[in-house]
Design a protein around this motif. Structure first.
Motif, PDB file in Angstrom:
ATOM      1  N   HIS A 231     -43.034  27.454  88.012  1.00 41.38           N
ATOM      2  CA  HIS A 231     -44.616  27.356  87.785  1.00 41.38           C
ATOM      3  C   HIS A 231     -44.979  28.470  87.177  1.00 41.38           C
ATOM      4  CE1 HIS A 231     -48.592  26.579  88.844  1.00 41.38           C
ATOM      5  NE2 HIS A 231     -48.584  27.654  89.110  1.00 41.38           N
ATOM      6  N   PHE A 232     -44.522  29.811  87.838  1.00 35.26           N
ATOM      7  CA  PHE A 232     -45.347  31.130  87.168  1.00 35.26           C
ATOM      8  C   PHE A 232     -44.705  31.400  85.745  1.00 35.26           C
ATOM      9  CE2 PHE A 232     -46.620  31.228  91.415  1.00 35.26           C
ATOM     10  CZ  PHE A 232     -48.032  31.976  91.231  1.00 35.26           C
ATOM     11  N   GLU A 233     -43.310  31.286  85.629  1.00 35.10           N
ATOM     12  CA  GLU A 233     -42.640  31.257  84.319  1.00 35.10           C
ATOM     13  C   GLU A 233     -43.365  30.390  83.180  1.00 35.10           C
ATOM     14  OE1 GLU A 233     -38.046  32.613  85.555  1.00 35.10           O
ATOM     15  OE2 GLU A 233     -38.464  30.576  84.734  1.00 35.10           O
ATOM     16  N   ALA A 234     -43.594  29.239  83.440  1.00 34.14           N
ATOM     17  CA  ALA A 234     -44.417  28.656  82.509  1.00 34.14           C
ATOM     18  C   ALA A 234     -45.458  29.102  82.214  1.00 34.14           C
ATOM     19  CB  ALA A 234     -44.619  26.890  83.197  1.00 34.14           C
ATOM     20  N   LYS A 235     -46.352  29.898  83.219  1.00 34.65           N
ATOM     21  CA  LYS A 235     -47.524  30.507  82.638  1.00 34.65           C
ATOM     22  C   LYS A 235     -47.181  31.664  81.926  1.00 34.65           C
ATOM     23  CE  LYS A 235     -50.262  28.449  86.261  1.00 34.65           C
ATOM     24  NZ  LYS A 235     -51.076  27.783  85.526  1.00 34.65           N
ATOM     25  N   GLY A 236     -45.903  32.249  81.736  1.00 31.49           N
ATOM     26  CA  GLY A 236     -45.779  33.566  81.050  1.00 31.49           C
ATOM     27  C   GLY A 236     -45.345  34.669  81.922  1.00 31.49           C
ATOM     28  N   LEU A 255     -47.040  39.842  84.678  1.00 28.04           N
ATOM     29  CA  LEU A 255     -47.481  39.384  83.244  1.00 28.04           C
ATOM     30  C   LEU A 255     -48.221  40.588  82.626  1.00 28.04           C
ATOM     31  CD1 LEU A 255     -47.712  37.503  80.974  1.00 28.04           C
ATOM     32  CD2 LEU A 255     -49.620  36.398  82.018  1.00 28.04           C
ATOM     33  N   GLY A 256     -47.826  41.510  81.761  1.00 30.44           N
ATOM     34  CA  GLY A 256     -48.497  42.618  81.380  1.00 30.44           C
ATOM     35  C   GLY A 256     -48.858  43.601  82.651  1.00 30.44           C
ATOM     36  N   GLY A 295     -48.825  46.413  96.625  1.00 29.06           N
ATOM     37  CA  GLY A 295     -47.997  46.222  95.843  1.00 29.06           C
ATOM     38  C   GLY A 295     -48.130  45.245  94.695  1.00 29.06           C
ATOM     39  N   GLY A 296     -49.342  44.821  94.790  1.00 26.25           N
ATOM     40  CA  GLY A 296     -49.921  43.968  93.747  1.00 26.25           C
ATOM     41  C   GLY A 296     -50.835  43.026  94.309  1.00 26.25           C
ATOM     42  N   SER A 297     -51.018  41.708  93.688  1.00 25.54           N
ATOM     43  CA  SER A 297     -51.750  40.844  94.384  1.00 25.54           C
ATOM     44  C   SER A 297     -51.180  39.767  95.407  1.00 25.54           C
ATOM     45  CB  SER A 297     -52.747  40.012  93.289  1.00 25.54           C
ATOM     46  OG  SER A 297     -53.565  39.058  93.948  1.00 25.54           O
TER      47      SER A 297
END
Length: 352
Positions: A231-236, A255-256, A295-297
């Motif tokens: 799912h997340f790889e498809a979003k880049g 992602l960035g 650590g992130g969101s």
């Protein structure tokens, strides 16, 4: 074509049922326990291309009319026979050890004669049989591969050694029959068995979708990780699996400059309504709610129907605050709705 009738027969536990009594366990069987032997000894030992199975019926005939036989018939063809046995120290149902497909079920015991009697002799005693099938249609699971239990309960197998699923009308009985048929169709593959609801113990209730079996749970978890990653790889996003690092989450998606720390939970069924979190995961969740997770969101992804060919349904939760959310809530960014977290207590006992 009508669906094959199913018959469940409960027998003494053995490792191989091929003439050796390795793994003999006869809890609940009076005569075998007292005599330390059982007529089931040869249930999966072929004789001239066929297997011949025995079950202790308590002196009763099999009611083959329940399997579609006409009155007066002495046998019925094309039956799926499921063999179950007890397991040492285990509760919650009888373990499936194997099955006969396309079996012939006799109303009464058949007594072998001649060379067949010699092949089915134990300490000078000839073992009768009451079902038979071609050896290619007979599957015996290795002891380490026996993990699925046929549950007990109302409308489910009880103390009798014979059980006729087709005569039962309760929801739990129907769910159990579907589960077992799928399991057999998949030759014991845990992914196949996990694809149907766990039978409910409550009258009229639905399955929870939760199983304690480690093979099924691992299959569900792996499928959920795969679904979320794709799912997340498809979003880049570039997705890194960090589930072995005990961080309180499973995946790190980048992602960035954006980093998502994703805890993944998989459920085997669509009607699953809960997911369990470890103490370490819950600590990370609480930091995310307090705004101190650095650590992130932090995200929570729950995949229901995880083993479907479609990949299951993904629920993506993020903690949000706002006037309508009070102190905040875990909101599903895909389908709407919320994830309600409740703390439960537990205890661990250690023998000293």
């Amino acid at each position: 074509m009508a669906e094959t009738q199913m018959l469940v027969l409960h027998v003494v536990r053995l490792d191989f049922y091929r003439g050796l009594d390795d793994g003999f366990y006869a809890k609940g069987f009076d005569w075998p326990s007292a005599n330390d032997r059982a007529g089931e000894l040869f249930n999966f030992k072929p004789y001239k291309g066929r297997c011949y199975g025995y079950v202790e019926t308590g002196g009763k005939r099999l009611t083959i009319e329940k399997l579609g036989a006409s009155r007066g018939s002495d046998r019925v063809e094309n039956v799926l026979v499921v063999w179950t046995s007890p397991e040492l120290g285990e509760k919650g149902g009888d373990t499936i050890v194997g099955w006969y497909k396309n079996a012939t079920v006799h109303r009464e015991y058949q007594k072998p004669t001649g060379p067949m009697a010699n092949a089915r002799s134990q300490d000078g005693n000839v073992c009768n049989y009451i079902v038979e099938a071609h050896e290619d249609d007979c599957t015996l699971l290795l002891p380490e591969d026996r993990w699925l239990k046929y549950p007990r309960g109302k409308g489910l197998p009880g103390q009798k050694p014979m059980y006729y699923p087709g005569t039962q009308m309760t929801l739990a009985a129907k769910e159990a029959e579907v589960m077992v048929r799928k399991y057999i169709a998949g030759n014991g593959d845990p992914k196949v068995a996990a694809d149907v609801p766990v039978p409910s113990k409550k009258k009229g209730g639905k399955g929870t979708g939760y199983t304690t079996d480690p093979k099924i749970r691992r299959a569900v978890e792996d499928a959920a990780i795969k679904r979320v990653t794709e799912h997340f790889e498809a979003k880049g996003f570039a997705v890194d699996n960090r589930s072995d690092e005990n961080l309180g989450y499973d995946l790190e998606a980048t992602l960035g400059s954006k980093v998502l720390c994703i805890e993944v939970k998989g459920r085997g069924h669509a009607d699953a309504t809960f997911a369990d979190f470890t103490l370490n995961e819950y600590r990370a969740i609480k930091r995310a709610e307090a705004g101190t997770f650095d650590g992130g969101s932090y995200r929570i992804c729950v995949v229901t129907d995880a083993l479907r060919k479609s990949g299951g349904k993904l629920h993506h939760f993020m903690f949000k605050r706002g006037a309508k959310l009070g102190k905040g809530a875990w909101c599903d960014l895909i389908g709407g709705g919320y994830l309600d977290l409740k703390v439960v207590e537990a205890a661990r006992g250690t023998l000293t």
